[in-house]
Design an enzyme around this catalytic site. Structure first.
Site, PDB file in Angstrom:
ATOM      1  CD  GLU A 195      -2.991  -1.335   2.129  1.00 43.68           C
ATOM      2  OE1 GLU A 195      -2.891  -0.577   3.119  1.00 43.68           O
ATOM      3  OE2 GLU A 195      -3.845  -2.229   2.039  1.00 43.68           O
ATOM      4  CD  GLU A 313      -4.264  -6.424   2.764  1.00 42.95           C
ATOM      5  OE1 GLU A 313      -3.036  -6.553   2.651  1.00 42.95           O
ATOM      6  OE2 GLU A 313      -4.797  -5.582   3.523  1.00 42.95           O
TER       7      GLU A 313
END
Length: 528
Positions: A195, A313
């Site tokens: 991220e 994810e």
């Protein structure tokens, strides 16, 4: 006793014919519209320690990769049931993990730290823990993706503390890889960072710099793993999609550098959201994320056609999920719909956050007993093949339908998700129209052949419903029988009900149904 329950369940389904709405399920079996990896289902393991808390809850317990009980028999059996299960080790804290190999002697424990990323200090993966993890995975049957720390060597900008600058320093990662190779541990893929793309979460890297860093990772892996057949794949950027950042990254990364373009999805909002249970049952809300899946798929096809799109994810609701929703039956409406939707948009892998840990795990964090979504994932893994077929209907929007060539044997497998409180009777229509969709006419459906199976044949049906009709139950029934571990703590056998192919598929209210039709003649599914 189980036989009586199953017979009662079949009689109940037959009794519902008169009060049910009839739906034609039109399936185009001439060509497939997308493909997935054979091991499409994936689950994550995270780094969170016990004191990871959200909304005055601390739902992670000892489920982080550093403190997970690897001797737990239920955990082992739950993984073995997939044979194999794809697992990704990664998450928010992976860019603060160093590896105890080579000159790295001290292995500091991660502690709470106000000015640390996500409120924690730098931590360490001990060598002996890496040995234990790999021994466990080897015995359980795992295809492993390992997320590497992408921030080593970088410093955050004085003007913008979220922005990390400088080249990635791969030396610590190289020591991990060399040790892993020396010990013969199998790694399916390495992923760089978590991220850090687009707007980032707690840190971000410029798209051109990230392309440069991941190219360095590819060079290292090619050198350390000279055998192409056993060489791990390279994945990235492992974050939330933003068109400008993703397009720039994919344009700046060289040919053959990345094998999987990974992005993350938390489209249900915060785990504390009071409307969470409504969102997972709202087809209009669930469909809003489809554009992201399409955009990622289009970008991959345009800029890196040799790679595949992955959901690296996805936990639905962020900050550990919703404590009264994410581990219950109703969450399956979101999860199974996500699996179906992403597969139609040519995504190769879908990683669920998490295998264990938080409120959104496939296994209960304390008892390790499977939650309802575990069984949905297992049925998908066993029944849905890699070829995705086009399927449609003109019924309620609260009905979601997906179809694939069957994973084992001939025919197709259909997934029907009924989020409504009504019962439906489905009949399959085999559309054999050879022309592309753009050139079909209104009469094409009329020329379609009805399901071309011999009436004497039977099909297999797997009806998932919540215990006592309570959609917030964490106990799921398969064809009317509660799914529970055996006395030896094994995953129970998932037995279908056998139904005559001449009768309609009866789908009860608020249920999820897999239908395996071996006699359905779809040319796309024929062996080449």
């Amino acid at each position: 006793m189980d036989l009586k329950v199953t017979l009662c369940y079949i009689l109940l389904l037959l009794f519902s014919i008169s009060s049910a709405e009839d739906i034609k399920l039109k399936l185009k079996g001439v060509t497939n519209i997308a493909t997935t990896d054979e091991n499409f289902i994936c689950a994550t393991l995270d780094w969170w320690p016990e004191n990871k808390c959200d909304y005055n809850q601390c739902p992670w317990g000892k489920s982080g990769i550093l403190n997970l009980d690897l001797d737990n028999k239920i955990l082992s059996n739950a993984i073995k049931a997939f044979d194999p299960l794809r697992i990704r080790i990664g998450g928010s804290l992976q860019d603060q993990i160093i590896y105890q190999f080579g000159p790295q002697k001290n292995c500091t424990q991660m502690i709470k730290k106000d000015d640390g990323l996500f409120g924690f200090s730098v931590g360490c993966l001990p060598q002996n823990r890496w040995d234990r993890v790999n021994d466990f995975f080897n015995k359980s049957g795992v295809k492993l993706t390992f997320g590497l720390n992408a921030l080593i060597g970088k410093k955050n900008s004085k003007e913008d503390k979220l922005n990390y600058m400088g080249n990635w320093n791969p030396l610590n990662a190289i020591t991990l890889m060399k040790y892993t190779i020396l010990k013969g541990y199998k790694i399916d893929s390495y992923e760089l960072g978590n991220e850090l793309c687009s707007e980032g979460v707690s840190a971000r890297i410029d798209s051109v710099q990230y392309a440069k860093d991941i190219t360095k990772l590819r060079f290292i892996i090619n050198k350390l793993y000279p055998n192409v057949t056993t060489r791990p794949k390279v994945l990235g950027p492992a974050g939330f999609y933003g068109k400008e950042w993703f397009d720039s990254f994919l344009q700046n990364v060289g040919h053959g550098v990345v094998d999987g373009v990974t992005h993350h999805i938390y489209n249900l909002g915060a785990g504390v959201d009071q409307d969470l249970i409504e969102k997972v049952q709202d087809p209009y809300f669930l469909s809003q994320i489809a554009q992201t899946f399409k955009d990622v798929s289009v970008a991959v096809k345009e800029f890196t056609p040799w790679a595949g799109a992955w959901v690296g994810e996805s936990g639905g609701a962020y900050n550990s999920g919703g404590k009264d929703v994410s581990h219950t039956f109703v969450n399956g409406f979101w999860y199974l719909d996500q699996l179906g939707m992403t597969s139609t948009f040519n995504h190769k892998v879908y990683c669920r956050q998490a295998l264990i840990g938080g409120n959104y795990a496939l296994l209960n964090t304390t008892t390790f007993i499977p939650n309802p979504d575990y069984y949905g994932a297992l049925l998908w893994h066993r029944l849905m093949g890699s070829k995705v077929l086009s399927v449609s209907h003109e019924g309620s929007p609260y009905l979601r339908t997906y179809a694939h060539c069957s994973k084992k044997g001939p025919g197709i497998t259909v997934l029907i998700i009924n989020m409504s409180k009504s019962t439906f009777n489905f009949s399959l229509v085999n559309d054999m129209n050879l022309y592309p969709e753009d050139y079909t006419t209104e009469g094409s459906v009329q020329t379609s052949t009805s399901n071309s199976m011999d009436d004497k044949q039977i099909r297999e049906e797997y009806h998932l419903t919540p215990k006592d009709g309570n959609i917030q139950s964490d106990v799921v029934l398969l064809n009317g029988t509660p799914l529970k571990l055996t006395e030896s703590l094994d995953i129970p056998e998932l037995k279908p009900v056998m139904i005559s192919s001449s009768s309609p598929i009866k789908v009860g209210p608020q249920s999820i149904v897999f239908v395996n039709v071996k006699g359905f003649k779809a040319p796309a599914c024929a062996a080449s």
